[in-house]
Scaffold this motif. Structure first.
Motif, mmCIF file in Angstrom:
data_model
loop_
_atom_site.group_PDB
_atom_site.id
_atom_site.type_symbol
_atom_site.label_atom_id
_atom_site.label_comp_id
_atom_site.label_asym_id
_atom_site.label_seq_id
_atom_site.Cartn_x
_atom_site.Cartn_y
_atom_site.Cartn_z
ATOM 1 N N ILE A 307 0.718 -1.334 -0.180
ATOM 2 C CA ILE A 307 -0.224 0.265 0.149
ATOM 3 C C ILE A 307 1.031 1.502 0.209
ATOM 4 C CG2 ILE A 307 -1.218 1.265 1.129
ATOM 5 C CD1 ILE A 307 -2.827 -0.965 -0.124
ATOM 6 N N PRO A 308 2.396 1.383 1.147
ATOM 7 C CA PRO A 308 2.916 2.412 1.040
ATOM 8 C C PRO A 308 3.007 2.534 -0.777
ATOM 9 C CG PRO A 308 3.496 1.744 2.782
ATOM 10 C CD PRO A 308 2.302 0.520 2.008
ATOM 11 N N PHE A 309 3.773 1.784 -1.446
ATOM 12 C CA PHE A 309 3.912 2.212 -2.833
ATOM 13 C C PHE A 309 2.780 1.980 -3.359
ATOM 14 C CE2 PHE A 309 7.521 -0.490 -0.988
ATOM 15 C CZ PHE A 309 9.080 0.252 -1.070
ATOM 16 N N LEU A 310 1.894 2.158 -3.391
ATOM 17 C CA LEU A 310 0.969 2.272 -4.393
ATOM 18 C C LEU A 310 0.711 3.627 -3.929
ATOM 19 C CD1 LEU A 310 -1.605 -0.758 -3.960
ATOM 20 C CD2 LEU A 310 -0.033 0.335 -6.145
ATOM 21 N N ILE A 311 0.924 4.122 -2.669
ATOM 22 C CA ILE A 311 -0.329 5.718 -2.706
ATOM 23 C C ILE A 311 0.670 6.566 -2.632
ATOM 24 C CG2 ILE A 311 -2.152 4.541 -1.559
ATOM 25 C CD1 ILE A 311 -1.047 5.197 1.331
ATOM 26 N N ASN A 312 1.889 6.264 -2.396
ATOM 27 C CA ASN A 312 2.663 7.766 -1.332
ATOM 28 C C ASN A 312 3.674 8.442 -2.579
ATOM 29 O OD1 ASN A 312 2.696 7.125 0.945
ATOM 30 N ND2 ASN A 312 4.560 6.041 1.651
ATOM 31 N N SER A 313 3.790 9.391 -3.086
ATOM 32 C CA SER A 313 4.069 10.029 -3.973
ATOM 33 C C SER A 313 5.417 11.004 -3.701
ATOM 34 C CB SER A 313 3.839 10.335 -5.101
ATOM 35 O OG SER A 313 2.805 11.610 -4.700
ATOM 36 N N VAL A 314 6.667 11.145 -3.857
ATOM 37 C CA VAL A 314 7.696 12.287 -3.246
ATOM 38 C C VAL A 314 7.511 13.239 -4.541
ATOM 39 C CG1 VAL A 314 9.373 12.804 -1.789
ATOM 40 C CG2 VAL A 314 8.024 10.803 -1.242
ATOM 41 N N GLU A 315 7.096 14.525 -4.268
ATOM 42 C CA GLU A 315 8.008 15.826 -5.420
ATOM 43 C C GLU A 315 9.323 15.157 -5.342
ATOM 44 O OE1 GLU A 315 9.730 19.612 -2.082
ATOM 45 O OE2 GLU A 315 7.329 19.377 -3.475
ATOM 46 N N SER A 316 10.200 15.361 -6.726
ATOM 47 C CA SER A 316 11.088 15.591 -7.530
ATOM 48 C C SER A 316 12.015 16.010 -6.596
ATOM 49 C CB SER A 316 11.408 15.992 -8.919
ATOM 50 O OG SER A 316 11.279 16.817 -9.155
ATOM 51 N N GLN A 317 13.609 15.637 -6.830
ATOM 52 C CA GLN A 317 13.913 16.249 -6.403
ATOM 53 C C GLN A 317 15.720 16.405 -7.055
ATOM 54 O OE1 GLN A 317 14.980 16.665 -2.278
ATOM 55 N NE2 GLN A 317 16.943 17.751 -3.108
ATOM 56 N N ILE A 318 16.059 17.722 -6.597
ATOM 57 C CA ILE A 318 17.712 18.475 -7.399
ATOM 58 C C ILE A 318 18.442 17.645 -6.974
ATOM 59 C CG2 ILE A 318 18.513 19.775 -8.406
ATOM 60 C CD1 ILE A 318 15.797 21.745 -8.169
ATOM 61 N N ASP A 339 24.669 10.956 -6.457
ATOM 62 C CA ASP A 339 23.168 12.051 -6.638
ATOM 63 C C ASP A 339 24.254 12.908 -5.345
ATOM 64 O OD1 ASP A 339 23.189 12.047 -9.717
ATOM 65 O OD2 ASP A 339 21.120 10.274 -9.235
ATOM 66 N N ILE A 340 23.748 13.583 -5.093
ATOM 67 C CA ILE A 340 24.640 14.375 -3.974
ATOM 68 C C ILE A 340 22.940 15.523 -4.420
ATOM 69 C CG2 ILE A 340 25.813 15.930 -2.756
ATOM 70 C CD1 ILE A 340 27.883 14.760 -3.549
ATOM 71 N N ALA A 341 22.506 15.602 -3.039
ATOM 72 C CA ALA A 341 20.785 16.757 -2.123
ATOM 73 C C ALA A 341 22.209 17.673 -1.281
ATOM 74 C CB ALA A 341 20.616 16.511 -2.496
ATOM 75 N N PHE A 342 21.591 19.146 -1.559
ATOM 76 C CA PHE A 342 22.515 19.582 -0.263
ATOM 77 C C PHE A 342 21.087 20.171 0.260
ATOM 78 C CE2 PHE A 342 25.763 19.788 -3.511
ATOM 79 C CZ PHE A 342 27.336 19.563 -2.294
ATOM 80 N N PRO A 343 20.952 20.603 0.932
ATOM 81 C CA PRO A 343 19.351 21.604 1.889
ATOM 82 C C PRO A 343 18.833 22.640 1.008
ATOM 83 C CG PRO A 343 21.296 21.265 3.412
ATOM 84 C CD PRO A 343 21.917 21.080 1.737
ATOM 85 N N PRO A 344 17.996 23.033 1.676
ATOM 86 C CA PRO A 344 17.071 23.946 0.179
ATOM 87 C C PRO A 344 17.997 25.295 0.257
ATOM 88 C CG PRO A 344 15.782 22.903 1.523
ATOM 89 C CD PRO A 344 17.533 22.292 2.493
ATOM 90 N N GLU A 372 12.543 10.363 -0.405
ATOM 91 C CA GLU A 372 11.512 11.219 0.968
ATOM 92 C C GLU A 372 12.911 10.965 1.896
ATOM 93 O OE1 GLU A 372 7.970 9.374 2.906
ATOM 94 O OE2 GLU A 372 8.983 9.500 4.166
ATOM 95 N N PHE A 373 13.599 10.338 2.316
ATOM 96 C CA PHE A 373 14.628 10.160 3.157
ATOM 97 C C PHE A 373 15.674 11.101 2.864
ATOM 98 C CE2 PHE A 373 19.273 9.483 4.006
ATOM 99 C CZ PHE A 373 18.831 8.749 5.274
ATOM 100 N N VAL A 374 16.094 11.232 1.744
ATOM 101 C CA VAL A 374 16.938 12.948 1.515
ATOM 102 C C VAL A 374 15.674 13.962 1.690
ATOM 103 C CG1 VAL A 374 17.335 13.925 -0.856
ATOM 104 C CG2 VAL A 374 17.471 11.645 -0.614
ATOM 105 N N GLN A 375 15.140 14.156 1.716
ATOM 106 C CA GLN A 375 14.368 15.433 1.649
ATOM 107 C C GLN A 375 13.814 16.059 3.107
ATOM 108 O OE1 GLN A 375 10.614 16.641 -1.450
ATOM 109 N NE2 GLN A 375 11.251 15.605 -2.745
ATOM 110 N N ARG A 376 13.750 14.665 3.972
ATOM 111 C CA ARG A 376 13.738 14.865 5.366
ATOM 112 C C ARG A 376 14.688 15.090 6.025
ATOM 113 N NH1 ARG A 376 8.853 13.533 7.636
ATOM 114 N NH2 ARG A 376 7.997 11.877 6.402
ATOM 115 N N ARG A 377 16.462 14.682 5.446
ATOM 116 C CA ARG A 377 17.269 15.137 5.749
ATOM 117 C C ARG A 377 18.215 16.025 5.698
ATOM 118 N NH1 ARG A 377 15.277 10.717 7.831
ATOM 119 N NH2 ARG A 377 14.645 13.109 9.031
#
Length: 646
Positions: A307-318, A339-344, A372-377
């Motif tokens: 169910i989480p894979f069916l209903i969850n969606s996360v906005e794209s990450q740069i 791929d490296i993601a920096f804070p906003p 989602e993990f990336v965006q939370r961190r």
């Protein structure tokens, strides 16, 4: 062979132009190129130059070996499509069995009451007979679906784990009586003889089969004997486990977990003890029985996974992509993408943990739960680097050494590059999910004191994957779907290499593989020269050398070499990666070596799932991703306290 062709690998990202100077300094310290090293000077084309490696062609799901006859091709297409469709159909039945069975019982009870009332009142007329003929279809359908669903509740290991045998047995007997009576009253005797009776016989055989294998020891039978000082072990700090609760897990003779959920750590290791004390108990509670916020209407590991894979969606990450070299001893060098993601705000903070993330089997940095993990961190101020497994996300592999799960050199190269780019006061934490969790556990165990990570977390990954070879439920229900995607990934990009190295029989077997394990046998084992699947899974696993498969005791093995705080997070109802991959005794496991292994085992949660609240879409994968973050933060705080860093 030397070929130049346009490629996005050669497009230098422009994201670095907008980064804060601290992020640019970090990238400069990494000293890694933003385009693939084999890109030409024009910055637009990629130079594939390896005379021994054939160029690959794309493959669709309906393609088969060109050397096959038309009949063989049809058989191959069947094995590529039918098992996945059958698995999905059976999985949906099992997902809704808990709902279908009681509804069918209620429907048949109401029908029997209505019939009895009509007979007593003498209302059985012509119009009523027409209605009975009309209702025959619904009675038959309810009888078949209800009896099949109650069979699932009685025999399925995940339902038995949740409810025990009694609930399923009650529904099965009720459905048996009601369905036979209803079909007999509707003059549907053929349904009784040719549909209901086979279901009953199959149910009895399943119960007898599960009773025969109930509570069977794992491959570690000789390791189950009591050993070690229990006084040095703290089990589930913050939860009370009584003998009554322990008996509750031994409800029937079926393959349900024989280990208890809880937070396991060795109190004899003062550093680990400090981390456990620093880590908030509230952040690691999930199960409803422990006042956690688990989604109440998702009742098995199947639904908590799917169910989480069916209903969850996360906005794209740069991301900012860099490439690093990873060389195998005596073999060719490859370049792996990161791929490296920096804070906003673009600031790379050295007072926050830096993360190295390993994704799942067919994933990458674009996987929903990874994003989602990336965006939370990054919202907490950390920088996150996601290592892309060889060949995934359409990244190039120029040599013969395509992905295999036993290779840890890519992780080592990634961790080394990141570690050398940060100051001494900043910690580097690794987090792996599913297949990435298996790899990071193996890396931490194999590298020992030479590990470049300061802490690591494994989420839904096994410690001994040999146990998966007997996990038939996963092979039948989940692996056909995963195998279909994996086969398309493997052959879609590296088909020519597999055709070149495998025999015709091996390649045809790969095309017809219906489970991840069968792909591992027909592709990874044969392609990479492992002795057999046992050898491959032993090499892939952190505990792969602890105990031999015949149960005889060996040395402790490489898991004892873990030199950093290493947390294993796993749900006992995981439908893809059996609880047996955790070993037979967490209490003994956490005492191996210096006691750096910690385990957080939840009763429920599924595979890379752990949905929260009545509407799990609101929180996504918050629980598992925040468990990683809160644990790493605890390690960071303890290290800074010991080093007197403000």
């Amino acid at each position: 062979m030397s070929t130049n062709f346009p490629s996005h690998w050669c497009d230098a990202t422009s994201a670095t132009l907008t980064l804060h100077h601290t992020a640019k300094s970090f990238l400069e310290a990494l000293n890694l190129p933003s385009i693939h090293p084999l890109c030409n000077d024009d910055g637009k084309t990629f130079n594939f130059s390896n005379p021994s490696v054939p160029l690959d062609s794309e493959m669709t799901v309906f393609e088969s070996d060109l050397r096959s006859t038309p009949l063989e091709s049809m058989v191959t297409i069947y094995w590529q499509v039918a098992p996945a469709l059958l698995a999905i159909s059976e999985l949906w039945l099992r997902l809704f069995a808990f709902l279908v069975a009681p509804i069918c019982v209620s429907f048949l009870i109401m029908g029997n009451i209505a019939e009895l009332t009509s007979n007593l009142a003498g209302l059985q007329g012509k119009h009523e007979k027409v209605n009975n003929r009309r209702n025959r279809f619904f009675v038959t359908a309810a009888s078949i679906l209800g009896l099949a669903s109650s069979t699932v509740l009685l025999t399925d290991s995940l339902y038995v784990f949740e409810y025990g045998r009694s609930y399923g047995l009650m529904l099965f007997l009720s459905m048996l009586v009601l369905s036979v009576r209803s079909c007999w009253a509707q003059n549907s005797k053929r349904v009784i003889y040719f549909v209901l009776l086979p279901i009953v016989i199959a149910t009895i055989l399943l119960c007898l089969d599960s009773s025969a294998t109930a509570g069977s020891p794992s491959f570690y039978s000789s390791w189950l004997t009591d050993g070690g000082n229990k006084d040095e072990v703290s089990v589930n700090a913050g939860a009370n486990f009584t003998s009554k609760m322990a008996k509750g897990f031994d409800r029937s003779k079926i393959d349900i977990p024989s280990i208890l959920p809880g937070f396991y750590f060795s109190s004899s290791n003062q550093f680990i003890q400090s981390i456990a004390s620093e880590w908030s108990e509230e952040s690691r509670l999930y199960d409803a029985s422990e006042n956690g916020d688990a989604t109440p209407w998702l009742v098995t590991g199947d639904s908590r996974t799917g169910i989480p894979f069916l209903i969850n969606s996360v906005e794209s990450q740069i991301y900012t992509r860099v490439w690093l070299s990873s060389e195998l001893v005596g073999k060719e060098e490859e370049s792996v993408a990161m791929d490296i993601a920096f804070p906003p705000d673009g600031i790379h903070r050295t007072d926050k943990p830096l993360y190295l993330v390993l994704h799942g089997l067919n994933g990458g940095s674009s996987e929903e739960y990874i994003k989602e993990f990336v965006q939370r961190r990054i919202n907490e101020g950390s920088t996150v680097a996601v290592m892309i497994a060889r060949g995934l996300m359409n990244t190039p592999v120029v040599g013969w050494n395509v992905f295999n799960g036993a290779r840890v050199s890519d992780v080592d190269a990634s961790a080394k590059a990141l570690k050398f780019a940060i100051p001494p006061g900043q910690i580097l934490a690794g987090a792996g999910y599913s297949m990435g969790a298996i790899i990071i556990a193996n890396y931490v165990a194999r590298s020992g004191a030479n590990c470049y990570l300061d802490a690591a977390v494994s989420v839904s990954g096994g410690l001994d994957m040999r146990e998966m070879l007997t996990f038939k439920r996963s092979m039948r229900l989940w692996q056909p779907v995963l195998a279909k995607e994996l086969r398309e990934t493997v052959l879609g990009q590296f088909r020519a290499r597999y055709e070149k190295r495998l025999t015709s029989e091996q390649y045809l077997a790969l095309m017809r593989s219906t489970s991840v394990s069968s792909i591992d046998i027909n592709a990874v084992v044969n392609y990479n020269g492992f002795d057999d699947i046992f050898h491959y899974y032993s090499e892939m696993s952190a505990m792969g050398d602890m105990v031999r498969l015949d149960g005889t005791k060996e040395e402790v093995g490489r898991i004892a070499n873990v030199s950093i705080p290493f947390l294993v997070v796993h749900a006992l109802d995981d439908p893809l990666c059996t609880w047996r991959t955790m070993g037979p005794n967490p209490q003994q496991l956490i005492q191996t070596g210096s006691g750096n292994v910690m385990m957080l085992l939840t009763k429920t949660g599924g595979h890379v799932g752990w949905p929260l609240g009545t509407n799990p879409k609101l929180d996504g994968w918050k629980w598992m991703n925040n468990v990683v973050g809160s644990f790493v933060d605890s390690v960071d705080r303890v290290i800074k306290k010991e080093e007197n860093v403000p």
